[in-house]
Design a protein around this motif. Structure first.
Motif, PDB file in Angstrom:
ATOM      1  N   TYR A  65       0.868  -1.167   0.000  1.00  0.00           N
ATOM      2  CA  TYR A  65       0.000   0.000   0.000  1.00  0.00           C
ATOM      3  C   TYR A  65       0.906   1.218   0.000  1.00  0.00           C
ATOM      4  O   TYR A  65       2.074   1.146   0.366  1.00  0.00           O
ATOM      5  CB  TYR A  65      -0.866   0.041   1.267  1.00  0.00           C
ATOM      6  CG  TYR A  65      -1.974  -0.968   1.299  1.00  0.00           C
ATOM      7  CD1 TYR A  65      -1.716  -2.304   1.573  1.00  0.00           C
ATOM      8  CD2 TYR A  65      -3.287  -0.578   1.078  1.00  0.00           C
ATOM      9  CE1 TYR A  65      -2.748  -3.230   1.602  1.00  0.00           C
ATOM     10  CE2 TYR A  65      -4.325  -1.490   1.116  1.00  0.00           C
ATOM     11  CZ  TYR A  65      -4.042  -2.822   1.373  1.00  0.00           C
ATOM     12  OH  TYR A  65      -5.064  -3.728   1.403  1.00  0.00           O
ATOM     13  N   GLN A  70       0.890   5.651   0.890  1.00  0.00           N
ATOM     14  CA  GLN A  70       0.193   6.817   1.444  1.00  0.00           C
ATOM     15  C   GLN A  70       0.983   8.052   1.060  1.00  0.00           C
ATOM     16  O   GLN A  70       2.051   8.315   1.631  1.00  0.00           O
ATOM     17  CB  GLN A  70       0.053   6.700   2.958  1.00  0.00           C
ATOM     18  CG  GLN A  70      -0.743   7.829   3.582  1.00  0.00           C
ATOM     19  CD  GLN A  70      -0.804   7.726   5.094  1.00  0.00           C
ATOM     20  OE1 GLN A  70       0.107   7.208   5.735  1.00  0.00           O
ATOM     21  NE2 GLN A  70      -1.876   8.216   5.678  1.00  0.00           N
ATOM     22  N   VAL A 104      -4.552   6.055   2.535  1.00  0.00           N
ATOM     23  CA  VAL A 104      -3.732   4.875   2.280  1.00  0.00           C
ATOM     24  C   VAL A 104      -4.368   4.136   1.102  1.00  0.00           C
ATOM     25  O   VAL A 104      -5.561   3.815   1.126  1.00  0.00           O
ATOM     26  CB  VAL A 104      -3.698   3.957   3.519  1.00  0.00           C
ATOM     27  CG1 VAL A 104      -2.878   2.725   3.229  1.00  0.00           C
ATOM     28  CG2 VAL A 104      -3.135   4.713   4.721  1.00  0.00           C
ATOM     29  N   MET A 150       4.779   7.220   1.617  1.00  0.00           N
ATOM     30  CA  MET A 150       5.100   6.135   2.554  1.00  0.00           C
ATOM     31  C   MET A 150       4.558   4.854   1.936  1.00  0.00           C
ATOM     32  O   MET A 150       3.389   4.806   1.552  1.00  0.00           O
ATOM     33  CB  MET A 150       4.445   6.412   3.900  1.00  0.00           C
ATOM     34  CG  MET A 150       4.676   5.336   4.929  1.00  0.00           C
ATOM     35  SD  MET A 150       6.300   5.469   5.692  1.00  0.00           S
ATOM     36  CE  MET A 150       5.887   6.421   7.151  1.00  0.00           C
ATOM     37  N   PHE A 174       3.696   0.964   2.522  1.00  0.00           N
ATOM     38  CA  PHE A 174       3.453  -0.013   3.578  1.00  0.00           C
ATOM     39  C   PHE A 174       3.364  -1.412   2.982  1.00  0.00           C
ATOM     40  O   PHE A 174       2.637  -1.639   2.026  1.00  0.00           O
ATOM     41  CB  PHE A 174       2.135   0.279   4.301  1.00  0.00           C
ATOM     42  CG  PHE A 174       2.135   1.530   5.113  1.00  0.00           C
ATOM     43  CD1 PHE A 174       1.468   2.659   4.671  1.00  0.00           C
ATOM     44  CD2 PHE A 174       2.786   1.576   6.336  1.00  0.00           C
ATOM     45  CE1 PHE A 174       1.450   3.819   5.428  1.00  0.00           C
ATOM     46  CE2 PHE A 174       2.774   2.736   7.103  1.00  0.00           C
ATOM     47  CZ  PHE A 174       2.112   3.857   6.645  1.00  0.00           C
ATOM     48  N   ILE A 209      -5.117  -8.193   8.839  1.00  0.00           N
ATOM     49  CA  ILE A 209      -4.011  -7.774   7.989  1.00  0.00           C
ATOM     50  C   ILE A 209      -3.083  -6.923   8.840  1.00  0.00           C
ATOM     51  O   ILE A 209      -3.517  -5.949   9.458  1.00  0.00           O
ATOM     52  CB  ILE A 209      -4.535  -6.996   6.773  1.00  0.00           C
ATOM     53  CG1 ILE A 209      -5.392  -7.939   5.929  1.00  0.00           C
ATOM     54  CG2 ILE A 209      -3.377  -6.454   5.958  1.00  0.00           C
ATOM     55  CD1 ILE A 209      -6.042  -7.291   4.748  1.00  0.00           C
ATOM     56  N   TYR A 210      -1.841  -7.313   8.872  1.00  0.00           N
ATOM     57  CA  TYR A 210      -0.842  -6.625   9.683  1.00  0.00           C
ATOM     58  C   TYR A 210       0.084  -5.822   8.778  1.00  0.00           C
ATOM     59  O   TYR A 210       0.599  -6.336   7.787  1.00  0.00           O
ATOM     60  CB  TYR A 210      -0.026  -7.634  10.497  1.00  0.00           C
ATOM     61  CG  TYR A 210      -0.852  -8.318  11.556  1.00  0.00           C
ATOM     62  CD1 TYR A 210      -1.526  -9.503  11.276  1.00  0.00           C
ATOM     63  CD2 TYR A 210      -0.983  -7.758  12.819  1.00  0.00           C
ATOM     64  CE1 TYR A 210      -2.300 -10.120  12.246  1.00  0.00           C
ATOM     65  CE2 TYR A 210      -1.755  -8.376  13.792  1.00  0.00           C
ATOM     66  CZ  TYR A 210      -2.411  -9.557  13.495  1.00  0.00           C
ATOM     67  OH  TYR A 210      -3.178 -10.164  14.446  1.00  0.00           O
ATOM     68  N   PHE A 211       0.298  -4.577   9.183  1.00  0.00           N
ATOM     69  CA  PHE A 211       1.117  -3.670   8.396  1.00  0.00           C
ATOM     70  C   PHE A 211       2.480  -3.467   9.046  1.00  0.00           C
ATOM     71  O   PHE A 211       2.616  -3.498  10.268  1.00  0.00           O
ATOM     72  CB  PHE A 211       0.428  -2.308   8.270  1.00  0.00           C
ATOM     73  CG  PHE A 211      -0.715  -2.304   7.300  1.00  0.00           C
ATOM     74  CD1 PHE A 211      -1.949  -2.805   7.668  1.00  0.00           C
ATOM     75  CD2 PHE A 211      -0.541  -1.807   6.021  1.00  0.00           C
ATOM     76  CE1 PHE A 211      -3.005  -2.809   6.773  1.00  0.00           C
ATOM     77  CE2 PHE A 211      -1.592  -1.807   5.113  1.00  0.00           C
ATOM     78  CZ  PHE A 211      -2.826  -2.303   5.494  1.00  0.00           C
ATOM     79  N   GLY A 212       3.451  -3.214   8.189  1.00  0.00           N
ATOM     80  CA  GLY A 212       4.762  -2.818   8.677  1.00  0.00           C
ATOM     81  C   GLY A 212       4.774  -1.350   9.040  1.00  0.00           C
ATOM     82  O   GLY A 212       3.768  -0.647   8.903  1.00  0.00           O
ATOM     83  N   GLU A 213       5.944  -0.883   9.485  1.00  0.00           N
ATOM     84  CA  GLU A 213       6.095   0.504   9.911  1.00  0.00           C
ATOM     85  C   GLU A 213       6.178   1.458   8.725  1.00  0.00           C
ATOM     86  O   GLU A 213       6.077   2.660   8.893  1.00  0.00           O
ATOM     87  CB  GLU A 213       7.358   0.651  10.756  1.00  0.00           C
ATOM     88  CG  GLU A 213       7.269  -0.024  12.109  1.00  0.00           C
ATOM     89  CD  GLU A 213       6.402   0.761  13.061  1.00  0.00           C
ATOM     90  OE1 GLU A 213       5.451   0.178  13.621  1.00  0.00           O
ATOM     91  OE2 GLU A 213       6.658   1.968  13.238  1.00  0.00           O
ATOM     92  N   GLY A 214       6.393   0.914   7.541  1.00  0.00           N
ATOM     93  CA  GLY A 214       6.439   1.753   6.350  1.00  0.00           C
ATOM     94  C   GLY A 214       7.843   2.125   5.931  1.00  0.00           C
ATOM     95  O   GLY A 214       8.766   2.173   6.753  1.00  0.00           O
TER      96      GLY A 214
END
Lengths: 115, 111
Positions: free
Chosen positions: A35, A37, A43, A89, A91, A104-109
């Motif tokens: 993703y 942003q 996002v 950013m 993700f 759904i788990y996202f990283g810090e970007g």
């Protein structure tokens, strides 16, 4: 708690250069996503990846972009010939198999700045 | 296409309850999420609710889902200054769980 990790956290690149953003999804997850942003905006979904192929992509994800799972742990986003408007950013995210339900788990970007 | 909408800004006093609202358009949504984003940071999954549920409570967080009106809310009890962030509503549907995000609501907590 397991997490999605992304590198680099911040990258500055010159317009026209290629960039590779890296992600390590959660180890037992099978669905992977990118993703982005743009500053101050929503996002936006770019692409989903399952079973070593793209399962869905948005209209943003044109030929400039590609994804790859080069080994058993990494998931990469390559942006060719970067443009100023690619500054955003990015993700990475991952989720478990559909049959088990999922979150759904996202990283810090990874913050990409194109100059 | 699918759309998720939120109000842009909410200001509350420390100790009060915050209620962040969200509307969505996709009637086939399966999961609805709330994510928190602190300045310069990533997206932290706060909580989620499956579409066949009306309510979910998790410590100070209460999620209410009105599926008929396609309305989702997040209530934060006893709001603290550390709760100041942008809160994103999101939903997913379909086989590959593409998530559609709302515009985000910036929560400002006044001490």
């Amino acid at each position: 708690e397991p997490e999605v990790t992304q590198t680099p956290s911040h990258q500055v690149t010159q317009m026209g250069q290629e960039v590779i953003l890296r992600c390590v999804p959660i180890s037992n997850h099978l669905y992977f996503y990118w993703y982005r942003q743009i500053l101050g905006q929503k996002v936006e979904f770019l692409v989903s990846f399952y079973n070593n192929e793209i399962s869905e992509k948005s209209e943003i994800f044109d030929d400039q972009f590609s994804v790859e799972r080069p080994d058993g742990s990494n998931f990469t986003l390559k942006i060719r010939s970067t443009k100023l408007e690619d500054s955003a950013m990015y993700f990475c995210a991952s989720s478990e198999a559909r049959s088990s339900g999922n979150t759904i788990y996202f990283g810090e970007g990874s913050w990409l700045t194109v100059v | 296409g699918e759309d998720v909408e939120q109000s842009l800004f909410l200001s509350v006093r420390e100790g009060d309850s915050s209620v962040i609202n969200c509307t969505y358009t996709d009637s086939s949504s399966t999961y609805l999420y709330w994510y928190k984003q602190e300045p310069g940071a990533g997206l932290q999954l706060l909580t989620y609710i499956f579409s066949n549920m009306d309510m979910k409570q998790d410590q100070r967080l209460t999620v209410l889902l009105n599926k008929k009106d396609k309305h989702l809310s997040l209530r934060i009890a006893d709001t603290q200054t550390g709760d100041s962030a942008i809160y994103f509503c999101a939903d997913s549907s379909g086989g590959y769980q593409k998530v559609t995000f709302g515009t985000g609501t910036k929560l400002q907590v006044i001490p």
